[in-house]
Design a protein around this motif. Structure first.
Motif, short mmCIF file in Angstrom:
data_model
loop_
_atom_site.label_atom_id
_atom_site.label_comp_id
_atom_site.label_asym_id
_atom_site.label_seq_id
_atom_site.Cartn_x
_atom_site.Cartn_y
_atom_site.Cartn_z
N GLN A 155 -0.29 5.04 8.84
CA GLN A 155 0.44 5.05 7.64
C GLN A 155 2.17 4.88 7.81
OE1 GLN A 155 -0.42 8.58 5.35
NE2 GLN A 155 -2.64 8.48 5.85
N ASP A 156 2.72 5.46 8.96
CA ASP A 156 4.10 5.71 9.23
C ASP A 156 4.64 4.10 9.49
OD1 ASP A 156 4.32 8.77 9.33
OD2 ASP A 156 2.60 8.16 10.64
N SER A 157 3.67 3.69 10.63
CA SER A 157 4.22 2.22 10.98
C SER A 157 4.19 1.26 9.68
CB SER A 157 3.42 1.82 12.19
OG SER A 157 3.72 2.54 13.27
N GLN A 158 3.28 1.38 8.92
CA GLN A 158 2.91 0.35 7.91
C GLN A 158 3.94 0.55 6.73
OE1 GLN A 158 -1.14 0.11 6.73
NE2 GLN A 158 -1.86 -0.07 9.00
N VAL A 182 0.88 -1.13 0.01
CA VAL A 182 0.07 -0.20 0.02
C VAL A 182 1.02 1.11 -0.02
CG1 VAL A 182 -1.61 1.23 1.30
CG2 VAL A 182 -1.97 -1.31 1.05
N TRP A 183 1.84 1.39 0.94
CA TRP A 183 2.39 2.62 1.25
C TRP A 183 3.92 2.72 0.47
CZ3 TRP A 183 -1.00 5.68 2.88
CH2 TRP A 183 -2.04 4.96 3.97
N GLU A 188 6.55 -2.32 5.53
CA GLU A 188 6.80 -2.84 4.16
C GLU A 188 7.95 -2.49 3.94
OE1 GLU A 188 2.29 -1.26 2.71
OE2 GLU A 188 3.97 -0.24 1.91
N ILE A 189 8.56 -1.54 4.09
CA ILE A 189 10.15 -1.30 3.52
C ILE A 189 11.00 -2.46 4.33
CG2 ILE A 189 12.13 0.41 3.84
CD1 ILE A 189 10.12 2.30 3.15
N HIS A 192 7.75 -12.02 6.38
CA HIS A 192 6.59 -11.42 7.09
C HIS A 192 6.34 -10.28 7.37
CE1 HIS A 192 2.86 -11.81 9.42
NE2 HIS A 192 3.18 -11.41 10.22
N ASN A 193 5.17 -9.51 6.93
CA ASN A 193 4.92 -8.06 7.39
C ASN A 193 4.37 -8.11 8.89
OD1 ASN A 193 3.59 -5.69 7.73
ND2 ASN A 193 3.88 -5.22 5.63
N GLY A 194 5.10 -8.05 10.04
CA GLY A 194 4.65 -7.83 11.16
C GLY A 194 5.73 -8.43 12.16
#
Length: 334
Positions: free
Chosen positions: A302-305, A17-18, A309-310, A88-90
């Motif tokens: 938005q900042d955390s996500q 997304v971001w 992702e990065i 994994h994203n998390g």
């Protein structure tokens, strides 16, 4: 030479997304990127024999569960033989069967640090709300009751914050709450070295932490050892009128014992962001106005996500370029 193939396994309608630009410019520079579009678990299994049959790494997001379910043993064993990495994203990765991955020589990474500030902010908010009973007060004013039925709450000043699991999130949360004049103690399996760069005290047993703390914050991962580990015995060791904050995983806490502690007055209040069967929430929790409840808001920024992702991309890029995972999960570290 052709680039290694990788798969973005996230919500098919959203994907990344971001950080789409970083996906294209950074990940795309070293890998051929496939966008996940399997509609069902069965279709995904077939795709692993077909169009995904040569992928070496997967970007995994929890929202893929809606299409293909958990990354359990069945799914892990259906992944193509070429697959070497699941990124994994998390920070929490309890939706992945790490043992099944290890058995297949698949390495797993997660995103610590990227979630620290967002989740710690939630923990700090829940702490202040639970102590001051701001949830009750807000419900009152929205219903035109002003201060009717409210009782004097408690100030954070001078209270002891006990953190179980002083990792990145716990440390960040401690830094946020020290300016409220709270004293911080913590319990880990072992003392942090080098020592934390803020005032805190290590205690050598969880029982001592529970006995001394006015607020207990759970910041530990969910695994076979921690599932249901915070129950009647632990609540009995806490101060009368203390507060529980949980931003870890709902299943760490014995929910029935938690409700009993609230009903008996052992707990003055609580702040909860996580539940055992999300998105389902026990109606007894919803109806208990001693609790500040949030719908797993830890990284809903938005900042955390974007940072998460990065961080996944960083792990994938490092892996497919032969440098290994940056944030391999603890269970696989030797």
């Amino acid at each position: 030479m052709s680039k290694p193939q990788v798969l973005i396994c996230a919500n098919p309608t959203k994907g990344v997304v971001w950080s789409k630009e970083e996906q294209k410019s950074k990940l795309g520079a070293v890998a051929e990127v496939f966008e996940f579009d399997s509609k069902t678990r069965e279709a995904f299994f077939e795709d692993c024999k077909g169009k995904y049959s040569k992928i070496v790494a997967i970007y995994r997001h929890n929202d893929s569960v809606a299409s293909i379910g958990l990354f359990d043993k069945e799914l892990i064993n259906a992944l193509p033989k070429s697959l070497k990495y699941i990124c994994h994203n998390g920070a929490g990765y309890d939706q992945i069967d790490v043992d099944a991955c290890t058995a297949r020589d698949i390495q797993v990474s997660h995103t610590p640090m990227a979630v620290d500030h967002g989740t710690a902010t939630v923990g700090a908010y829940l702490t202040i709300s639970a102590l001051r009973q701001f949830h009750r007060a807000e419900v009152n004013v929205r219903n035109g009751k002003w201060k009717g039925g409210l009782i004097p709450a408690r100030d954070p000043q001078g209270k002891v914050l006990g953190i179980i699991g002083m990792g990145g999130i716990g440390s960040t949360m401690a830094r946020m709450l020290i300016p409220f004049d709270m004293t911080v103690i913590y319990y880990n399996r072992r003392e942090i070295t080098p020592a934390c760069d803020f005032p805190c005290e290590y205690v050598s047993s969880q029982e001592e932490l529970l006995r001394r703390s006015d607020v207990v914050s759970l910041n530990l991962p969910l695994n076979d050892k921690t599932k249901g580990s915070f129950g009647r015995e632990q609540f009995s060791q806490m101060k009368d009128g203390s507060v529980l904050v949980n931003t870890a995983r709902g299943a760490v806490v014995d929910e029935e014992a938690f409700l009993e502690a609230l009903d008996s007055g052992k707990l003055f209040s609580a702040g909860i962001d996580v539940f055992p069967d999300e998105p389902n929430v026990n109606p007894r929790l919803v109806n208990n106005d001693k609790i500040t409840l949030l719908p797993h808001m830890g990284t809903e920024t938005q900042d955390s996500q974007k940072k998460m992702e990065i961080r996944v991309f960083d792990n994938m890029i490092s892996a497919v370029t032969g440098k290994g995972l940056i944030n391999q999960v603890q269970e696989q570290k030797k």
